[in-house]
Design a protein around this motif. Structure first.
Motif, PDB file in Angstrom:
ATOM      1  N   ILE A 178       0.846  -1.193   0.000  1.00 44.92           N
ATOM      2  CA  ILE A 178       0.000   0.000   0.000  1.00 44.92           C
ATOM      3  C   ILE A 178       0.882   1.243   0.000  1.00 44.92           C
ATOM      4  N   MET A 179       1.086   1.822  -1.179  1.00 42.98           N
ATOM      5  CA  MET A 179       1.931   3.001  -1.317  1.00 42.98           C
ATOM      6  C   MET A 179       1.066   4.245  -1.548  1.00 42.98           C
ATOM      7  N   THR A 180       0.548   4.779  -0.458  1.00 44.96           N
ATOM      8  CA  THR A 180      -0.374   5.915  -0.539  1.00 44.96           C
ATOM      9  C   THR A 180       0.281   7.185  -1.050  1.00 44.96           C
ATOM     10  N   GLU A 181       1.573   7.367  -0.782  1.00 44.99           N
ATOM     11  CA  GLU A 181       2.217   8.637  -1.124  1.00 44.99           C
ATOM     12  C   GLU A 181       2.318   8.877  -2.631  1.00 44.99           C
ATOM     13  N   ARG A 182       2.169   7.838  -3.422  1.00 45.99           N
ATOM     14  CA  ARG A 182       2.175   8.034  -4.870  1.00 45.99           C
ATOM     15  C   ARG A 182       0.958   8.838  -5.334  1.00 45.99           C
ATOM     16  N   PHE A 183      -0.050   8.982  -4.472  1.00 46.16           N
ATOM     17  CA  PHE A 183      -1.263   9.716  -4.827  1.00 46.16           C
ATOM     18  C   PHE A 183      -1.273  11.105  -4.187  1.00 46.16           C
ATOM     19  N   ASN A 184      -0.158  11.469  -3.587  1.00 40.43           N
ATOM     20  CA  ASN A 184       0.019  12.781  -2.982  1.00 40.43           C
ATOM     21  C   ASN A 184       0.347  13.790  -4.096  1.00 40.43           C
TER      22      ASN A 184
END
Length: 465
Positions: A178-184
């Motif tokens: 889960i790499m949420t920061e790519r959607f920052n």
């Protein structure tokens, strides 16, 4: 018609009928089985949810996911806290979710999960000491896995992860983190501008003292999630269960360095990653701070080895210096107990190009809100900057720049500033797309391995000191 001709005609008709039946049977056998609507749904299994990220994945509903979620976990406060958070989404006044849960709790929760196989995607977000085993057993059982970072916290875990990816290929299932920061939006814009060579030039190689790419972050043990104080499990403060600081939040930062510096490029950890140096140091917490964060009265026995003069020392801070495809990178992580009033977790990032630098700052000057700055070097011009912004506006209408001293600040419309918790829904939607096609992008698995090789190598190097 004489008897002989009649007999021949009957035999021919029977043979023809048999042939038609055989053809129909064979065609049905070769034709893929059409799934009914229930089989087409993604059915979630939540395994031993000890970290709040498991609940954040259910903050939204998804058409492709069955509303019934099967939960398998030991009985206790971690399961209770998970269910309270998910239930808060079901009962909120605005856009409530409608999840239903089938919960099995008991010491044999793991065996029960694998014997029942009530779903086809396992959500794993909890104690990192158990994570490698959970992932391997789920993949071996032919289940897809969406797991919270980190997927590995030491070299043994990395070897297990490498094997799990190999098995997932044979089993035709997908393992993903889960790499949420790519959607920052701030990192999205940094990535986009760094790929605009007319403005940015080429990524510098840098040196150990002056790396070309930097990621630094400050996090806090006590914080609010979904508007309420976060209760952390006591094991979160044990590096043998949670992992050292160099393998946890740093997963996001190493991922961002790979994702922004080498978009869609397949990395080979054996040749592309070289760890130069790494160090770590502890954060000290009083018993009162521990009690407030965990709602536990005393330090459990497994934490006493980290306690000195009544103070708990957590090896949560660290720095690593390494090269990625010969580009010097630095990653730093720091944990404090609690953020000052009105602030929160903070990030700093920098990419150095031959014509411009791109920075993300989130300090006091920025009111603790992320701001993207552009620094034009002598080899570039303001005209090239404005042209780059015009190109950026074709994909992100409304984005502009404002001169701030020697830097240019990106003015980003609020519509692009999605809160961190909402990024979990974007990760899920991305993963659902991969499940539909049955595969990840070609670079994802090698790059996940490169990422966890980097973090576990840093932890090993720092620990050896």
């Amino acid at each position: 018609m004489d008897k002989e001709k009649t007999s021949f005609f009957k035999k021919s008709l029977l043979a023809l009928s048999a042939g038609v039946l055989l053809f129909s049977f064979t065609s049905c056998q070769n034709k893929p089985k059409e799934m009914d609507k229930s089989e087409q749904k993604v059915r979630l299994i939540t395994l031993d949810p000890g970290h709040f990220h498991a609940a954040l994945l259910q903050k939204s509903m998804y058409e492709e996911i069955d509303s019934v979620v099967h939960v398998y976990a030991p009985d206790g406060s971690e399961l209770e806290n998970h269910m309270k958070l998910v239930d808060s989404y079901n009962t909120r006044s605005e856009s409530p979710t409608s999840w239903k849960h089938e919960i099995y709790k008991g010491p044999d929760y793991l065996e029960k999960m694998f014997s029942e196989k009530a779903g086809n995607v396992v959500i794993i977000s909890g104690n990192n000491k158990s994570k490698s085993s959970y992932i391997s057993r789920s993949i071996d059982s032919g289940l897809n896995v969406l797991a919270d970072k980190p997927l590995a916290i030491d070299q043994e875990g990395f070897k297990s992860l490498e094997k799990a990816f190999a098995v997932s290929k044979d089993k035709k299932v997908l393992l993903y983190d889960i790499m949420t920061e790519r959607f920052n939006i701030y990192y999205i814009l940094q990535r986009a501008l760094s790929q605009d060579t007319a403005f940015f030039g080429q990524l510098e190689k840098g040196t150990p003292d002056n790396p070309a790419v930097m990621q630094e972050s400050v996090h806090h043990f006590y914080k609010n999630v979904s508007g309420k104080p976060l209760v952390r499990p006591a094991w979160f403060f044990d590096v043998e269960q949670e992992g050292r600081g160099l393998v946890d939040i740093t997963t996001h930062m190493v991922d961002l360095i790979q994702w922004t510096s080498f978009p869609d490029v397949t990395l080979d950890y054996k040749t592309d990653v070289k760890m130069i140096s790494a160090k770590e140091w502890p954060t000290s917490l009083s018993l009162e701070q521990f009690q407030r964060s965990t709602q536990k009265d005393v330090f459990p026995d497994y934490l006493t080895k980290y306690v000195k003069n009544g103070t708990l020392n957590v090896m949560s801070n660290g720095e690593m210096n390494y090269t990625l495809k010969n580009v010097h990178a630095r990653v730093g992580i720091k944990w404090n107990y609690e953020a000052p009033e009105g602030t929160g977790d903070t990030h700093y990032a920098k990419m150095r190009g031959t014509k411009a630098n791109i920075l993300i700052k989130q300090g006091k000057e920025q009111n603790y809100k992320p701001v993207v700055y552009l620094e034009i070097l002598k080899s570039a011009s303001e005209k090239e900057l404005q042209s780059a912004i015009a190109r950026l506006q074709s994909k992100f209408p409304g984005v502009s720049v404002i001169k701030t001293g020697n830097l240019w600040e990106l003015a980003i419309p609020d519509k692009y500033k999605v809160p961190h918790e909402e990024h979990f829904a974007e990760v899920v939607k991305n993963y659902l797309g991969y499940l539909k096609t049955g595969e990840l992008p070609a670079w994802e698995i090698p790059n996940m391995l490169a990422k966890y090789y980097t973090t576990t190598q840093a932890a090993e190097k720092a620990k050896s000191k």
